[in-house]
Design an enzyme around this catalytic site. Structure first.
Site, PDB file in Angstrom:
ATOM      1  N   THR A   1      11.169   6.341   0.605  1.00 33.48           N
ATOM      2  CA  THR A   1      12.622   6.334   0.544  1.00 33.48           C
ATOM      3  C   THR A   1      13.233   5.329   1.504  1.00 33.48           C
ATOM      4  O   THR A   1      14.249   4.701   1.201  1.00 33.48           O
ATOM      5  CB  THR A   1      13.159   7.736   0.877  1.00 33.48           C
ATOM      6  OG1 THR A   1      12.511   8.690   0.042  1.00 33.48           O
ATOM      7  CG2 THR A   1      14.663   7.804   0.651  1.00 33.48           C
ATOM      8  N   PHE A   2      12.604   5.153   2.664  1.00 37.39           N
ATOM      9  CA  PHE A   2      13.218   4.337   3.705  1.00 37.39           C
ATOM     10  C   PHE A   2      12.418   3.087   4.063  1.00 37.39           C
ATOM     11  O   PHE A   2      12.854   2.321   4.920  1.00 37.39           O
ATOM     12  CB  PHE A   2      13.405   5.185   4.979  1.00 37.39           C
ATOM     13  CG  PHE A   2      14.171   6.452   4.753  1.00 37.39           C
ATOM     14  CD1 PHE A   2      15.532   6.431   4.499  1.00 37.39           C
ATOM     15  CD2 PHE A   2      13.528   7.677   4.774  1.00 37.39           C
ATOM     16  CE1 PHE A   2      16.234   7.593   4.288  1.00 37.39           C
ATOM     17  CE2 PHE A   2      14.221   8.854   4.567  1.00 37.39           C
ATOM     18  CZ  PHE A   2      15.575   8.815   4.316  1.00 37.39           C
TER      19      PHE A   2
ATOM     20  N   ILE B   1       0.819  -1.220   0.000  1.00 36.62           N
ATOM     21  CA  ILE B   1       0.000   0.000   0.000  1.00 36.62           C
ATOM     22  C   ILE B   1       0.846   1.260   0.000  1.00 36.62           C
ATOM     23  O   ILE B   1       0.290   2.362  -0.059  1.00 36.62           O
ATOM     24  CB  ILE B   1      -0.957   0.022   1.211  1.00 36.62           C
ATOM     25  CG1 ILE B   1      -0.169  -0.051   2.525  1.00 36.62           C
ATOM     26  CG2 ILE B   1      -1.964  -1.102   1.119  1.00 36.62           C
ATOM     27  CD1 ILE B   1      -1.030   0.075   3.758  1.00 36.62           C
ATOM     28  N   GLY B   2       2.154   1.144   0.044  1.00 31.71           N
ATOM     29  CA  GLY B   2       2.988   2.335   0.027  1.00 31.71           C
ATOM     30  C   GLY B   2       4.458   1.977  -0.075  1.00 31.71           C
ATOM     31  O   GLY B   2       4.891   0.915   0.382  1.00 31.71           O
ATOM     32  N   GLU B   3       5.206   2.875  -0.697  1.00 31.79           N
ATOM     33  CA  GLU B   3       6.643   2.674  -0.830  1.00 31.79           C
ATOM     34  C   GLU B   3       7.318   4.033  -0.806  1.00 31.79           C
ATOM     35  O   GLU B   3       6.962   4.927  -1.577  1.00 31.79           O
ATOM     36  CB  GLU B   3       6.975   1.932  -2.123  1.00 31.79           C
ATOM     37  CG  GLU B   3       8.450   1.573  -2.246  1.00 31.79           C
ATOM     38  CD  GLU B   3       8.720   0.740  -3.481  1.00 31.79           C
ATOM     39  OE1 GLU B   3       9.782   0.092  -3.532  1.00 31.79           O
ATOM     40  OE2 GLU B   3       7.876   0.747  -4.402  1.00 31.79           O
TER      41      GLU B   3
ATOM     42  N   ASP C   1       7.740  16.436   8.544  1.00 34.97           N
ATOM     43  CA  ASP C   1       7.361  16.054   7.181  1.00 34.97           C
ATOM     44  C   ASP C   1       5.844  16.076   7.023  1.00 34.97           C
ATOM     45  O   ASP C   1       5.243  15.116   6.529  1.00 34.97           O
ATOM     46  CB  ASP C   1       7.914  14.668   6.854  1.00 34.97           C
ATOM     47  CG  ASP C   1       7.950  14.400   5.347  1.00 34.97           C
ATOM     48  OD1 ASP C   1       7.894  15.369   4.571  1.00 34.97           O
ATOM     49  OD2 ASP C   1       8.041  13.228   4.956  1.00 34.97           O
TER      50      ASP C   1
ATOM     51  N   VAL D   1       5.375  -0.424   2.878  1.00 36.42           N
ATOM     52  CA  VAL D   1       4.284  -0.753   3.791  1.00 36.42           C
ATOM     53  C   VAL D   1       3.315  -1.690   3.087  1.00 36.42           C
ATOM     54  O   VAL D   1       2.949  -1.476   1.921  1.00 36.42           O
ATOM     55  CB  VAL D   1       3.556   0.519   4.273  1.00 36.42           C
ATOM     56  CG1 VAL D   1       2.435   0.151   5.238  1.00 36.42           C
ATOM     57  CG2 VAL D   1       4.540   1.466   4.946  1.00 36.42           C
TER      58      VAL D   1
END
Length: 485
Positions: free
Chosen positions: A103-104, A99-101, A244, A107
């Site tokens: 820099t670090f 569901i997400g990608e 952020d 998910v």
């Protein structure tokens, strides 16, 4: 009569990472990410490791749909490797999709297979389940299997092994400290196998900001920001800077009007690893330091013109520049060495400016210098000079499109929404929103509104009194209707 074992808690009062048996299947170095962290600034200085340099990179969560999707072979392979990296992982969680990608980290959405065995005080949906349905009986089929309960989902955050161990520990400790804060994503638990760390977080249903922000009314904006400032007030109250703030890091569901602040990968405690900045000096001390700085940095040529030395012997200034371009506060761009929680307030102001103007992204700079030019175009050359002096910096530009006094925010909103030529005016609610926006986008962080003050502002209290009227009676009527069924 059968006894039921009490639910246990997944976390202790003191934070610690659960360590499983060693595994080396998922410890290969990601060369692209390593290059990202080792990248250097244009002036030759190495970037801070925590600096998120992509233009509006993906957040921890980028998917808003609960529906399963067909996975490509690479994602499926990564999910299999992650499940094999931790002994007993498959008995606890079932990975569904990515569901997400960022820099670090990457998910994944996962089903919590052992949800009923633990104390799930983190579950916001559980609080809304006032009426618990009766136990489900077995189906009328021949096998006699019982109907399965509604699955409970979590977000599995796989932190890349190239991340600094100090940064990983900092993020997990901050999430642990913020576990009881309103509208803040709590940490459920964390696991480590050799150098691979996985954090388990609640999964929140939300919508894509780009799909709903242009449809928001002023009242919708007020409710949205009230939820966000509730989270920031909790975070700032314990002296933590998120660093952020942006739409993708605030998961908001327009249907339930509830939002959750996520991704504390760049967060830090206020006052950690900082040096005194003249923006915190009193007026007399600041004036004296500015005069001394001006004498060191300017020179007069033979014809009487003022210039700058070709070889600047002053030591370079290093400050934390972590964040996303377009949302960084002026003091971050001016490399203030004593940043406060007010940097998050500026970022929220940019979000409100984005919604009011119906333009995303509003600021679209390639680097810090362009970011300063964009801000100067709005606020004018003189105010930017004053903002630079607060931090011992000199702001000069010869760009003709940057005026001395800039533009008023209401004029910008009318222009960006194509209402200037028609001679339209802002509504009373929009005027109120812009007054609040001016308090958020204050160049001097000392004059910028705080999260606590924002919650008392009339703009964020819009509609609160009317929405509370009759709530109790309506709820009681609903309860009686349910009892009659």
């Amino acid at each position: 009569m059968a006894t039921v074992a009490p639910a246990c808690r997944r976390r202790n009062e003191s934070f610690r990472i659960h360590e499983d048996a060693p595994s080396t299947e998922d410890t290969e170095m990601n060369e692209n990410l390593q290059d990202e962290e080792d990248r250097e600034d244009d002036d030759g200085e190495e970037d801070d490791e925590n600096t998120a340099e992509e233009q509006y990179p993906e957040s921890e969560y980028s998917e808003s749909s609960d529906e399963d999707v067909v996975l490509d072979s690479n994602i499926s392979h990564d999910m299999e490797r992650l499940q094999d990296s931790f002994p007993g992982f498959r008995s606890k969680y079932r990975l569904i999709k990515r569901i997400g990608e960022g820099t670090f980290s990457t998910v994944y959405k996962a089903e919590d297979l052992q949800y009923d065995r633990y104390d799930n005080s983190w579950d916001m949906e559980k609080e809304n389940e006032k009426w618990t349905p009766p136990p489900l009986k077995s189906l009328s089929s021949q096998d006699g299997h019982q109907r399965r309960r509604k699955p409970k989902y979590v977000a599995i955050k796989k932190i890349y092994v190239t991340s600094s161990p100090t940064r990983i520990l900092n993020e997990l400790e901050l999430l642990h400290d913020l576990r009881d804060c309103a509208n803040v994503c709590p940490l459920i638990t964390a696991f480590r196998a050799t150098d691979q760390v996985v954090a388990v977080l609640p999964y929140f249903r939300h919508a894509d900001f780009r799909e709903y922000f242009r449809k928001m009314t002023v009242l919708d904006m007020s409710i949205y920001l009230r939820s966000l400032f509730t989270a920031l007030a909790s975070v700032h109250r314990v002296g933590i800077l998120h660093r952020d703030i942006k739409p993708t890091n605030f998961l908001y569901d327009p249907e339930t009007r509830r939002g959750v602040l996520v991704d504390f990968g760049l967060a830090e405690r206020e006052g950690s690893d900082c040096k005194p900045c003249m923006c915190h000096d009193d007026h007399a001390a600041r004036k004296a330091r500015l005069r001394a700085a001006a004498e060191r940095t300017t020179m007069v040529t033979a014809n009487g013109a003022i210039g700058y030395p070709k070889q600047d012997t002053r030591p370079s200034r290093r400050a934390n520049r972590a964040g996303t371009r377009g949302f960084r506060a002026p003091e971050v761009l001016f490399k203030c060495t004593e940043q406060t929680t007010k940097i998050d307030i500026w970022s929220v102001g940019v979000i409100l400016l984005t919604i009011l103007s119906r333009r995303f992204p509003f600021f679209n700079s390639a680097d810090d210098v362009e970011a300063m030019i964009e801000i100067a175009t709005i606020f004018g050359r003189e105010k930017m000079k004053q903002a630079g002096r607060l931090h011992g910096c000199v702001f000069e530009t010869s760009i003709p499109t940057i005026g001395s006094h800039g533009f008023k925010l209401d004029k910008i909103i009318l222009w960006s929404t194509c209402r200037s030529d028609a001679g339209e005016k802002l509504s009373d609610d929009e005027e109120q929103a812009i007054k609040f926006l001016e308090r958020c986008l204050e160049l001097d962080p000392a004059k910028r509104i705080s999260a606590e003050q924002a919650l008392d502002h009339e703009f964020l209290r819009m509609g609160m009194d009317s929405s509370m009227e009759g709530t109790g009676d309506a709820a009681e009527d609903d309860e009686m209707d349910m009892l009659r069924v």
